[in-house]
Motif scaffolding. Structure first.
Motif, PDB file in Angstrom:
ATOM      1  N   MET A 131       1.127  -1.036   0.125  1.00 55.61           N
ATOM      2  CA  MET A 131       0.133  -0.217   0.084  1.00 55.61           C
ATOM      3  C   MET A 131       0.939   1.513   0.007  1.00 55.61           C
ATOM      4  SD  MET A 131      -3.046   1.406   3.055  1.00 55.61           S
ATOM      5  CE  MET A 131      -3.517  -0.600   3.408  1.00 55.61           C
ATOM      6  N   LYS A 132       0.624   2.534  -0.338  1.00 54.32           N
ATOM      7  CA  LYS A 132       1.664   3.778  -1.412  1.00 54.32           C
ATOM      8  C   LYS A 132       0.836   4.549  -0.305  1.00 54.32           C
ATOM      9  CE  LYS A 132       3.987   1.446  -4.051  1.00 54.32           C
ATOM     10  NZ  LYS A 132       5.112   1.289  -3.866  1.00 54.32           N
ATOM     11  N   ARG A 133       1.673   4.871   0.598  1.00 54.68           N
ATOM     12  CA  ARG A 133       1.496   6.307   1.752  1.00 54.68           C
ATOM     13  C   ARG A 133       0.532   7.024   0.779  1.00 54.68           C
ATOM     14  NH1 ARG A 133       5.877   9.874   3.968  1.00 54.68           N
ATOM     15  NH2 ARG A 133       6.144  10.558   1.761  1.00 54.68           N
ATOM     16  N   ALA A 134       0.729   7.874  -0.091  1.00 56.26           N
ATOM     17  CA  ALA A 134      -0.035   8.927  -0.841  1.00 56.26           C
ATOM     18  C   ALA A 134      -1.134   8.421  -1.252  1.00 56.26           C
ATOM     19  CB  ALA A 134       0.521   9.251  -1.840  1.00 56.26           C
ATOM     20  N   GLU A 135      -1.752   6.802  -1.181  1.00 52.35           N
ATOM     21  CA  GLU A 135      -3.316   6.050  -1.426  1.00 52.35           C
ATOM     22  C   GLU A 135      -4.068   6.468  -0.568  1.00 52.35           C
ATOM     23  OE1 GLU A 135      -4.706   1.835  -3.135  1.00 52.35           O
ATOM     24  OE2 GLU A 135      -2.134   2.024  -2.170  1.00 52.35           O
ATOM     25  N   SER A 178       2.453  -3.164   9.743  1.00 58.25           N
ATOM     26  CA  SER A 178       1.437  -3.172  10.684  1.00 58.25           C
ATOM     27  C   SER A 178       0.897  -2.512  10.314  1.00 58.25           C
ATOM     28  CB  SER A 178       1.919  -3.026  12.037  1.00 58.25           C
ATOM     29  OG  SER A 178       2.872  -1.762  11.921  1.00 58.25           O
ATOM     30  N   ARG A 179       0.805  -0.950   9.859  1.00 56.03           N
ATOM     31  CA  ARG A 179      -0.364   0.085   9.853  1.00 56.03           C
ATOM     32  C   ARG A 179      -0.921  -0.467   8.461  1.00 56.03           C
ATOM     33  NH1 ARG A 179      -0.818   2.634  14.277  1.00 56.03           N
ATOM     34  NH2 ARG A 179       1.306   3.329  15.121  1.00 56.03           N
ATOM     35  N   GLN A 180      -0.563  -1.301   7.733  1.00 55.60           N
ATOM     36  CA  GLN A 180      -1.313  -1.720   6.077  1.00 55.60           C
ATOM     37  C   GLN A 180      -2.680  -2.506   6.585  1.00 55.60           C
ATOM     38  OE1 GLN A 180      -0.265  -3.091   2.575  1.00 55.60           O
ATOM     39  NE2 GLN A 180       1.939  -2.157   3.046  1.00 55.60           N
ATOM     40  N   TRP A 181      -2.361  -3.073   7.775  1.00 56.46           N
ATOM     41  CA  TRP A 181      -3.499  -3.682   8.348  1.00 56.46           C
ATOM     42  C   TRP A 181      -4.472  -3.526   9.037  1.00 56.46           C
ATOM     43  CZ3 TRP A 181      -4.849  -8.939   7.177  1.00 56.46           C
ATOM     44  CH2 TRP A 181      -3.545  -9.775   7.328  1.00 56.46           C
ATOM     45  N   GLN A 182      -4.288  -2.055   9.797  1.00 57.80           N
ATOM     46  CA  GLN A 182      -4.845  -1.011  10.719  1.00 57.80           C
ATOM     47  C   GLN A 182      -5.581   0.107   9.992  1.00 57.80           C
ATOM     48  OE1 GLN A 182      -2.809   1.162  12.925  1.00 57.80           O
ATOM     49  NE2 GLN A 182      -4.800   2.330  14.368  1.00 57.80           N
ATOM     50  N   ILE A 183      -4.993   0.510   8.716  1.00 57.50           N
ATOM     51  CA  ILE A 183      -5.283   1.168   7.311  1.00 57.50           C
ATOM     52  C   ILE A 183      -6.945   0.019   6.459  1.00 57.50           C
ATOM     53  CG2 ILE A 183      -4.945   2.190   4.918  1.00 57.50           C
ATOM     54  CD1 ILE A 183      -2.400   2.909   6.388  1.00 57.50           C
ATOM     55  N   ARG A 184      -5.907  -0.877   6.400  1.00 54.74           N
ATOM     56  CA  ARG A 184      -7.493  -1.711   6.264  1.00 54.74           C
ATOM     57  C   ARG A 184      -8.341  -1.888   6.605  1.00 54.74           C
ATOM     58  NH1 ARG A 184      -8.212  -7.765   5.030  1.00 54.74           N
ATOM     59  NH2 ARG A 184      -9.052  -8.734   3.519  1.00 54.74           N
ATOM     60  N   ALA A 185      -8.832  -2.440   7.766  1.00 52.85           N
ATOM     61  CA  ALA A 185      -9.720  -2.272   8.467  1.00 52.85           C
ATOM     62  C   ALA A 185     -10.552  -0.955   9.022  1.00 52.85           C
ATOM     63  CB  ALA A 185      -9.240  -2.739   9.878  1.00 52.85           C
ATOM     64  N   LEU A 186     -10.212  -0.502   8.932  1.00 58.21           N
ATOM     65  CA  LEU A 186     -10.652   1.475   8.893  1.00 58.21           C
ATOM     66  C   LEU A 186     -11.160   1.386   7.558  1.00 58.21           C
ATOM     67  CD1 LEU A 186      -7.102   3.504  10.962  1.00 58.21           C
ATOM     68  CD2 LEU A 186     -10.287   2.871  11.796  1.00 58.21           C
ATOM     69  N   SER A 187     -10.533   1.620   6.976  1.00 58.04           N
ATOM     70  CA  SER A 187     -11.054   1.529   5.157  1.00 58.04           C
ATOM     71  C   SER A 187     -12.433   0.910   4.725  1.00 58.04           C
ATOM     72  CB  SER A 187     -10.120   1.648   4.080  1.00 58.04           C
ATOM     73  OG  SER A 187      -9.799   0.667   3.599  1.00 58.04           O
ATOM     74  N   GLY A 219     -11.611  -2.328   4.064  1.00 55.32           N
ATOM     75  CA  GLY A 219     -11.091  -3.018   2.837  1.00 55.32           C
ATOM     76  C   GLY A 219     -11.106  -1.869   1.893  1.00 55.32           C
ATOM     77  N   GLU A 220     -11.315  -1.561   1.584  1.00 51.88           N
ATOM     78  CA  GLU A 220     -11.556  -0.093   0.097  1.00 51.88           C
ATOM     79  C   GLU A 220      -9.627  -0.017  -0.196  1.00 51.88           C
ATOM     80  OE1 GLU A 220     -13.724   3.255  -0.426  1.00 51.88           O
ATOM     81  OE2 GLU A 220     -15.385   2.217   1.213  1.00 51.88           O
ATOM     82  N   LEU A 221      -8.913   0.361   0.703  1.00 49.89           N
ATOM     83  CA  LEU A 221      -7.465  -0.405   0.408  1.00 49.89           C
ATOM     84  C   LEU A 221      -7.313  -1.198   1.469  1.00 49.89           C
ATOM     85  CD1 LEU A 221      -6.569   3.591   2.249  1.00 49.89           C
ATOM     86  CD2 LEU A 221      -6.907   2.741  -0.443  1.00 49.89           C
ATOM     87  N   GLU A 222      -6.376  -1.878  -0.044  1.00 50.67           N
ATOM     88  CA  GLU A 222      -5.540  -3.178  -0.144  1.00 50.67           C
ATOM     89  C   GLU A 222      -4.547  -3.333   0.456  1.00 50.67           C
ATOM     90  OE1 GLU A 222      -7.413  -5.786  -1.884  1.00 50.67           O
ATOM     91  OE2 GLU A 222      -9.200  -4.804  -1.304  1.00 50.67           O
ATOM     92  N   LEU A 223      -4.314  -4.663   1.008  1.00 52.90           N
ATOM     93  CA  LEU A 223      -3.061  -4.995   1.290  1.00 52.90           C
ATOM     94  C   LEU A 223      -1.461  -5.059  -0.015  1.00 52.90           C
ATOM     95  CD1 LEU A 223      -3.881  -7.247   3.965  1.00 52.90           C
ATOM     96  CD2 LEU A 223      -3.671  -5.482   4.436  1.00 52.90           C
ATOM     97  N   ASP A 224      -0.605  -5.337   0.551  1.00 54.00           N
ATOM     98  CA  ASP A 224      -0.002  -5.550  -0.681  1.00 54.00           C
ATOM     99  C   ASP A 224       0.891  -6.694  -0.616  1.00 54.00           C
ATOM    100  OD1 ASP A 224       1.191  -2.442  -0.947  1.00 54.00           O
ATOM    101  OD2 ASP A 224       3.859  -3.224   0.625  1.00 54.00           O
ATOM    102  N   ASP A 225       1.504  -7.445  -1.400  1.00 54.06           N
ATOM    103  CA  ASP A 225       1.134  -8.427  -2.048  1.00 54.06           C
ATOM    104  C   ASP A 225       1.564  -9.263  -0.839  1.00 54.06           C
ATOM    105  OD1 ASP A 225      -0.312  -7.947  -4.733  1.00 54.06           O
ATOM    106  OD2 ASP A 225       0.755  -8.557  -5.622  1.00 54.06           O
ATOM    107  N   HIS A 226       2.499  -9.568  -0.656  1.00 58.16           N
ATOM    108  CA  HIS A 226       3.158  -9.881  -0.100  1.00 58.16           C
ATOM    109  C   HIS A 226       2.333 -10.395   1.467  1.00 58.16           C
ATOM    110  CE1 HIS A 226       4.604  -6.444   2.335  1.00 58.16           C
ATOM    111  NE2 HIS A 226       4.930  -6.919   3.019  1.00 58.16           N
ATOM    112  N   LEU A 227       1.691  -8.896   2.063  1.00 59.67           N
ATOM    113  CA  LEU A 227       0.948  -9.342   3.393  1.00 59.67           C
ATOM    114  C   LEU A 227      -0.636 -10.068   2.564  1.00 59.67           C
ATOM    115  CD1 LEU A 227       1.085  -5.935   5.133  1.00 59.67           C
ATOM    116  CD2 LEU A 227       1.963  -8.624   5.603  1.00 59.67           C
ATOM    117  N   LEU A 228      -0.893 -10.208   1.781  1.00 64.69           N
ATOM    118  CA  LEU A 228      -2.470 -10.889   0.870  1.00 64.69           C
ATOM    119  C   LEU A 228      -1.856 -12.956   1.263  1.00 64.69           C
ATOM    120  CD1 LEU A 228      -3.046  -8.777  -1.847  1.00 64.69           C
ATOM    121  CD2 LEU A 228      -4.210  -9.401  -0.102  1.00 64.69           C
TER     122      LEU A 228
END
Length: 64
Positions: free
Chosen positions: A1-5, A38-47, A49-58
């Motif tokens: 996930m990109k910070r800008a996104e 760790s923040r990607q998981w939090q952002i995914r939850a807050l969004s 699921g609209e914001l996707e995790l990076d492939d290695h996390l998926l």
């Protein structure tokens, strides 16, 4: 996930993203281009699921 996104999703500023995550704005600006895992998981939850995790996390989710 990109910070800008993530920044764009939460209102277009580092401060808005920081408030959503309940962290400091400087912490967000230190990430670089990519959101830490760790923040990607939090952002995914807050969004909701609209914001996707990076492939290695998926891959960890699917066991692939």
């Amino acid at each position: 996930m990109k910070r800008a996104e993530a920044v764009e999703y939460f209102g277009g500023s580092h401060g808005a993203l920081a408030r959503a995550l309940k962290i400091s704005r400087p912490a967000v600006t230190q990430w670089g281009e990519t959101v830490p895992d760790s923040r990607q998981w939090q952002i995914r939850a807050l969004s909701e699921g609209e914001l996707e995790l990076d492939d290695h996390l998926l891959k960890g989710l699917t066991g692939a």
